[in-house]
Scaffold this motif. Structure first.
Motif: not given
Ligand SMILES: C[S@@+](CC[C@H](N)C(=O)[O-])C[C@H]1O[C@@H](n2cnc3c(N)ncnc32)[C@H](O)[C@@H]1O
Length: 218
Positions: A47, A50, A53, A56, A68, A70, A81, A93, A117, A195
């Protein structure tokens, strides 16, 4: 009174630097947190930008067997985050502070990403600022090259002039095909998590634009 950013990370720090990724690679950086069947490559989702956040975090929660990442330009957003994740969040993440364009070029191998994304990138409405827009032909070409076959680039914006620009750039990328064709974009995507920006724009009644462009097989 000015609000200070709390700089301590009260638990595991899920931030990684460009140097960490280059030295160790994503599989080592996710070891113990993402289960991959023996011999299978690590599945990766990126992503870019973000912001607050929460999107995500939900993505990572929904797919615990996928790694994942970000990437965010704002130090403050990355820090917040990281603090949130340290207090209890999905462990699949990792956060990178920097430019999405540089992260793509330097940290992801061709064909390595399941999805990318880009939600509500800054529209930079003034003409003289258009070159600062994130979604540009070279960025889209870099994403396309790094997507695995069948991998998808998701983009969203609320800004109508930026939507025309994004649509033209995506449609011109030969490695990608429009998953929403014959529509140019969708105004609603059933089941999609909103989001933070999306919630704000919806509340104001702004029209939204969503794209999904898939990496071609050929
Ligand atoms: C309008 S906000 C959208 C945030 C979030 N995606 C959302 O939908 O709520 C755009 C975000 O992109 C970040 N950003 C801007 N340029 C970037 C770049 N080149 N690479 C990574 N992040 C970037 C900004 O710091 C900001 O957090």
């Amino acid at each position: 009174m000015t609000r200070r950013l709390k700089l301590d990370i009260p638990g595991p720090d899920l931030r990684v630097s460009f140097d960490d990724v280059k030295a160790k690679g994503w599989p080592a950086l996710f070891a113990g947190d993402v289960e991959t069947p023996a011999g299978a490559p690590l599945r990766l989702v990126l992503e870019i930008g973000f912001g607050r956040g929460e999107f995500g975090i939900e993505l990572a929660r929904a797919a615990p067997d996928v790694a994942h990442v970000g990437v965010e330009l704002s130090f403050r957003r990355v820090h917040k985050q990281a603090r949130r994740l340290a207090k209890g969040g999905p462990r699949n993440l990792r956060l990178v502070h920097g430019r999405g364009e540089m992260a793509l070029a330097e940290l992801f191998a061709p064909g390595s990403l399941d999805a990318v994304w880009i939600n509500f990138p800054d529209p930079w409405p003034k003409k003289r600022h258009h070159r600062r827009r994130l979604v540009q032909a070279p960025l889209v070409a870099a994403v396309a090259e790094r997507l695995a076959r069948g991998g998808v680039l998701h983009v969203a914006t609320d800004d109508a002039p930026y939507a025309e620009h994004i649509d033209a750039v995506l449609a011109a990328e030969p490695l990608l095909e429009n998953a929403y064709a014959p529509a140019r974009w969708l105004a609603e995507v059933p089941g999609r998590m909103p989001t933070a920006y999306e919630r704000e724009w919806r509340a104001l009644g702004r029209g939204l634009h969503f794209w999904a462009y898939r990496r071609r097989h050929a």
